[in-house]
Write a protein that holds these residues in place. Structure first.
Motif, short mmCIF file in Angstrom:
data_model
loop_
_atom_site.label_atom_id
_atom_site.label_comp_id
_atom_site.label_asym_id
_atom_site.label_seq_id
_atom_site.Cartn_x
_atom_site.Cartn_y
_atom_site.Cartn_z
N ASP A 83 -16.13 17.57 7.75
CA ASP A 83 -15.85 16.83 9.00
C ASP A 83 -17.01 15.91 9.36
O ASP A 83 -16.80 14.76 9.77
CB ASP A 83 -15.59 17.82 10.14
CG ASP A 83 -14.22 18.49 10.01
OD1 ASP A 83 -13.38 17.95 9.26
OD2 ASP A 83 -14.00 19.54 10.63
N TRP A 84 -18.24 16.42 9.22
CA TRP A 84 -19.41 15.59 9.52
C TRP A 84 -19.47 14.38 8.59
O TRP A 84 -19.71 13.24 9.03
CB TRP A 84 -20.70 16.40 9.39
CG TRP A 84 -21.05 17.14 10.65
CD1 TRP A 84 -20.81 18.44 10.94
CD2 TRP A 84 -21.70 16.60 11.80
NE1 TRP A 84 -21.27 18.75 12.20
CE2 TRP A 84 -21.82 17.64 12.75
CE3 TRP A 84 -22.19 15.33 12.13
CZ2 TRP A 84 -22.41 17.45 13.99
CZ3 TRP A 84 -22.78 15.14 13.37
CH2 TRP A 84 -22.88 16.19 14.29
N LYS A 86 -7.20 11.21 4.29
CA LYS A 86 -8.19 10.67 5.22
C LYS A 86 -9.42 10.15 4.47
O LYS A 86 -9.95 9.07 4.78
CB LYS A 86 -8.61 11.77 6.21
CG LYS A 86 -9.58 11.31 7.29
CD LYS A 86 -9.90 12.46 8.23
CE LYS A 86 -10.93 12.02 9.27
NZ LYS A 86 -11.29 13.13 10.19
N LYS A 141 -23.33 9.70 15.25
CA LYS A 141 -21.93 10.12 15.17
C LYS A 141 -21.25 10.00 16.52
O LYS A 141 -20.09 9.58 16.64
CB LYS A 141 -21.87 11.57 14.67
CG LYS A 141 -20.44 12.10 14.57
CD LYS A 141 -20.41 13.61 14.53
CE LYS A 141 -18.99 14.13 14.72
NZ LYS A 141 -18.94 15.57 14.92
N LYS A 142 -21.97 10.34 17.59
CA LYS A 142 -21.40 10.32 18.94
C LYS A 142 -21.02 8.90 19.36
O LYS A 142 -19.95 8.68 19.92
CB LYS A 142 -22.41 10.92 19.93
CG LYS A 142 -21.83 11.13 21.32
CD LYS A 142 -22.74 12.02 22.16
CE LYS A 142 -24.03 11.31 22.51
NZ LYS A 142 -24.90 12.13 23.38
N MET A 178 -17.05 12.90 7.05
CA MET A 178 -15.95 11.96 7.27
C MET A 178 -16.05 11.23 8.61
O MET A 178 -15.50 10.14 8.77
CB MET A 178 -14.62 12.71 7.19
CG MET A 178 -14.27 13.18 5.80
SD MET A 178 -12.65 13.95 5.75
CE MET A 178 -12.52 14.37 4.02
N GLU A 179 -16.73 11.85 9.58
CA GLU A 179 -16.79 11.25 10.91
C GLU A 179 -18.02 10.37 11.12
O GLU A 179 -18.13 9.71 12.16
CB GLU A 179 -16.74 12.35 11.98
CG GLU A 179 -15.38 13.04 12.06
CD GLU A 179 -15.38 14.21 13.02
OE1 GLU A 179 -16.25 14.22 13.92
OE2 GLU A 179 -14.53 15.10 12.87
N LEU A 237 -11.23 6.16 4.16
CA LEU A 237 -12.54 5.92 4.76
C LEU A 237 -13.39 5.00 3.90
O LEU A 237 -13.32 5.03 2.66
CB LEU A 237 -13.29 7.24 4.95
CG LEU A 237 -12.78 8.16 6.07
CD1 LEU A 237 -13.52 9.49 6.02
CD2 LEU A 237 -12.97 7.51 7.43
N GLY A 294 -20.45 6.41 17.29
CA GLY A 294 -19.48 5.86 16.34
C GLY A 294 -19.84 4.50 15.79
O GLY A 294 -18.95 3.71 15.47
#
Length: 775
Positions: free
Chosen positions: A299-300, A260, A414-415, A302-303, A264, A417
């Protein structure tokens, strides 16, 4: 009383045997292994009749062949009870300590040590303290036996049965493994009480160490048992998952994260941090507490949308159509957004603007943000800053805290995107500040286009580019926004609406919205324009349209109830029916009625929720020239009233008023709505007009209002809030407004349709006011 016994000192010569890591005490029986040449020579030299030797400890047990300087100066005379020859040539002896001695002179060093010694008898003391020390040592020794495996129950019995204090101190020091230096200190104390104190200290310290060690051991054992239990349970869980075909190897999870990460798009600096954390994660046990923290952090990273953005809609005409479709008026804001889009077409890497919409509640500041995002084809996010007091809300928590999270700016990005959303910072004027930090200072970097390209959140600890984000702040007033923060924003003031604008807004937005919310159609309910005007003028008095929408919703609900009950099929709302659904009228136009008598003048006031009209009343009564002020007035407004009265008194003759009027009458000035605090200098000329009207017995013209500060020389100074005040005058039906000369520039910023049909007079001195305002 204490009693001291002293045994006569004697001098004698004894062969000396050095001891390594051992101190022998009087009354102690102990086996010793003898292997050094000098010590064996000493034993061979002893004849059958001579069995007493001197035992002295070495300062350093590692020295194989000690000299006199390597020995302590105090030792114990001991009797050899048994001797055993060992197969390796060494000997084993059992000795019993007899008495203490001090080394006086070494007389022989070869083939073994011989020395003159001085016997050091015990100094006996018997008192209550000695008894207490004896009891305490016995009690502590019993506790120590429970922790030390080399002490048996026989040792416990021996110590408990020892009554002599001097003997007890020596035996306890001999039985417990104190250090050689500590034992030597006990050996060298002649005074029995002092020796007991030393032993008591040492044994208590030993007990504390043993108890602490036991606690640590129990904690570790408990943790090991817990870890082992978790391990067995996890292994069982793995076996169950394998049987069900649901098991995934931990290595598979790490590989999936690596794949993943490889796909990215992110800055090189961020990728380096992510790879480092992933390598750490691969080496960790999933049972480690740090595993979950590191996994969440990855996770943070990567997202986050590091290089993911939406494409702007750069069609200026289409954006203008969308803005007009969503909002009526607000030309200044729409013009600014369209300018931004035009520049974006010419310069693609332009930084996002930082706008701040300032205006009264209910004028559409927040909904305007959504409309701008739709016009730009960007994602929209709204953050309410009202009451936020913690700096971590903006900058995030450091990962050392339990439950740490990034700040709300990073969370919102993040929310949605996307790295170029429209973020609305609602109620920025209501930020708090306390011991947890100052969020407004944390916003300084966020809202500075020269700095926010490398905004670093405390949780992420890597820079994120905020320069593409379009920040829109909203506020009701500028005064409470810190100046450094205000300096970073482009302030766009949004004025309140006049009646005609409210009518259009009601027809185009509010009524269709409420019909949809209540399940009605335009065939079932219609509003006449006069009915809407009546709701605006008689049931609401506000700068925005929130209350107007509530009143329309009340009427729609009433009609919906009647339709459901079968009383009607459709309804046309007229001014008469408005009273049926909303009750009696709440507001009336009082201007003409209130100024129909001398002593009343109409002023204009600024409030945080928009402008308003203000009636100032003055009356006189027989008295001695006192001035009374009521209506919850602030200090500045009281001073304005005093200045107006002083100017009127000094110019009474010029205005045709009795010179001694202030000696005959008391004057009372009142500003109605007495429960509402009022302050500021802008009511100065209105107070003067009310006083002049009272004493000259002239009425102020109808439909006329005024604002301005008065000086003792009769000059009229400029005031603030002209836009809000003029719009309030228009809303109240005022036709003529008197303003200070220096406020003429402010009038140019008000749209023409807001002041259509109104007359404006600009004055420099109070004398001009008298000519314009009175019949």
């Amino acid at each position: 009383m204490s009693e001291i016994k002293i045994i006569p000192e004697t001098l004698e010569t004894l062969p000396i045997m050095p001891l390594r890591n051992t101190v022998v005490f009087p009354h102690q029986v102990i086996p010793l292994a003898v292997g050094r040449e000098k010590s064996l020579a000493l034993l061979n030299h002893l004849d059958e009749g001579s069995k007493v030797i001197g035992l002295i400890a070495q300062r350093d047990g590692r020295i194989e062949d000690p000299t006199v300087d390597d020995l302590y100066t105090w030792g114990t005379a001991a009797m050899i009870l048994k001797k055993f020859k060992m197969p390796d040539g060494s000997e084993q002896i059992i000795v019993q300590g007899l008495y203490r001695f001090r080394l006086v002179e070494m007389t022989q060093t070869e083939p073994f040590f011989v020395a003159k010694i001085q016997q050091m008898p015990d100094e006996f003391v018997t008192d209550m303290e000695v008894e207490a020390l004896v009891n305490n040592i016995k009690n502590v020794f019993q506790k120590v036996v429970d922790y030390i495996p080399y002490l048996t129950n026989e040792h416990r019995v021996m110590i408990l049965n020892t009554e002599e204090p001097h003997k007890l101190a020596d035996l306890v020091a001999a039985q417990i493994n104190f250090s050689v230096s500590e034992k030597q200190q006990v050996l060298e104390i002649q005074n029995v009480k002092e020796r007991l104190k030393k032993v008591n200290y040492l044994i208590n310290k030993e007990l504390q160490i043993l108890e602490l060690g036991n606690k640590i051991q129990n904690d570790v054992q408990g943790e090991l048992n817990k870890t082992q239990r978790q391990y067995f349970l996890r292994e069982q869980l793995k076996a169950i998952k394998k049987e069900l075909g649901e098991y995934e190897d931990e290595g598979t999870e790490i590989e999936e994260l690596r794949e993943k990460l490889a796909k990215l798009k992110m800055p090189a600096e961020v990728r380096k941090v992510a790879e480092k954390e992933l390598n750490r994660l691969a080496k960790m046990s999933p049972m480690a507490s740090e595993y979950t923290v590191t996994r969440t952090y990855l996770d943070w990273l990567m997202e986050m949308p590091w290089k993911k953005s939406t494409r702007d809609r750069l069609d200026v005409k289409e954006a203008e159509r969308i803005l007009n479709e969503d909002h009526y008026g607000l030309e200044k804001v729409k013009k600014r957004i369209l300018e931004y889009l035009a520049v974006r077409q010419l310069k693609s890497d332009m930084k996002g603007p930082i706008l701040c919409f300032v205006g009264p509640p209910g004028v559409g500041k927040t909904s305007l943000g959504r409309s701008i995002a739709r016009a730009l084809n960007r994602k929209f996010s709204r953050m309410s800053l009202g009451g936020v007091r913690d700096e971590a809300e903006i900058r995030g928590h450091r990962r050392t805290y339990v439950g740490a999270l990034p700040g709300r700016i990073i969370q919102e990005i993040k929310k949605v995107g996307s790295n170029n959303p429209v973020i609305m910072l609602d109620e920025i004027d209501k930020l708090g500040m306390d011991f947890r930090g100052d969020p407004s200072s944390a916003l300084l970097e966020v809202l500075d286009p020269e700095q926010n390209f490398s905004f670093t959140d405390h949780y992420l600890e890597v820079p994120f580019d905020l320069s593409k984000v379009m920040f829109i702040a909203t506020a009701n007033m500028i005064d409470t926004i810190p100046p450094p923060l205000l300096d970073r924003m482009e302030v766009i003031e949004i004025n309140g609406y006049i009646d005609e604008e409210k009518l259009h807004i009601a027809e185009r937005y509010l009524i269709p919205k409420q019909l949809k919310n209540h399940g009605l159609t335009e065939e079932q309910i219609t509003f006449t324009r006069n009915a809407i005007f009546k709701i605006i003028n008689r049931y609401t008095r506000e700068a925005g349209v929130r209350n107007l929408e509530r009143e329309i919703a009340s009427i729609v609900r009433g009609v919906a109830k009647e339709i459901v009950e079968g009383k009607i099929k459709k309804r046309r709302i007229t001014p008469k029916l408005v009273e049926k659904y909303l009750g009696p009228e709440r507001y009336f136009s009082e201007v003409a009625e209130r100024v129909s008598r001398p002593g009343v003048a109409t002023g204009l006031a600024w409030t945080p929720v928009g402008g308003d009209i203000l009636f100032i009343e003055a009356t006189k009564m027989k008295g001695k020239g006192q001035l009374q002020l009521t209506g919850k007035l602030g200090e500045v407004m009281k001073e304005s009233a005093s200045a107006a009265m002083s100017y009127l008194r000094s110019n009474a003759e010029k205005y045709g008023i009795e010179d001694d009027f202030y000696e005959k009458y008391d004057t009372h000035i009142h500003v109605p709505a007495g429960a509402i605090p009022k302050d500021g200098p802008s009511a100065g000329i209105t107070i003067f007009a009310a006083l002049y009207s009272l004493y000259a017995n002239k009425c102020v013209k109808n439909n006329l209002a005024m604002t301005g500060e008065i000086t003792l020389r009769g000059l009229v100074l400029p005031v603030g809030g002209i836009r809000e005040k003029v719009i309030a005058a228009k809303r109240a039906g005022i036709e003529t407004v008197i303003l200070p000369e220096k406020n003429k520039k402010d009038l140019a910023e008000i749209p023409r349709r807001h002041i259509e049909g109104m007359k404006f007079h600009f004055i420099k001195e109070v004398d001009e006011l008298i000519e314009l305002a009175f019949e």
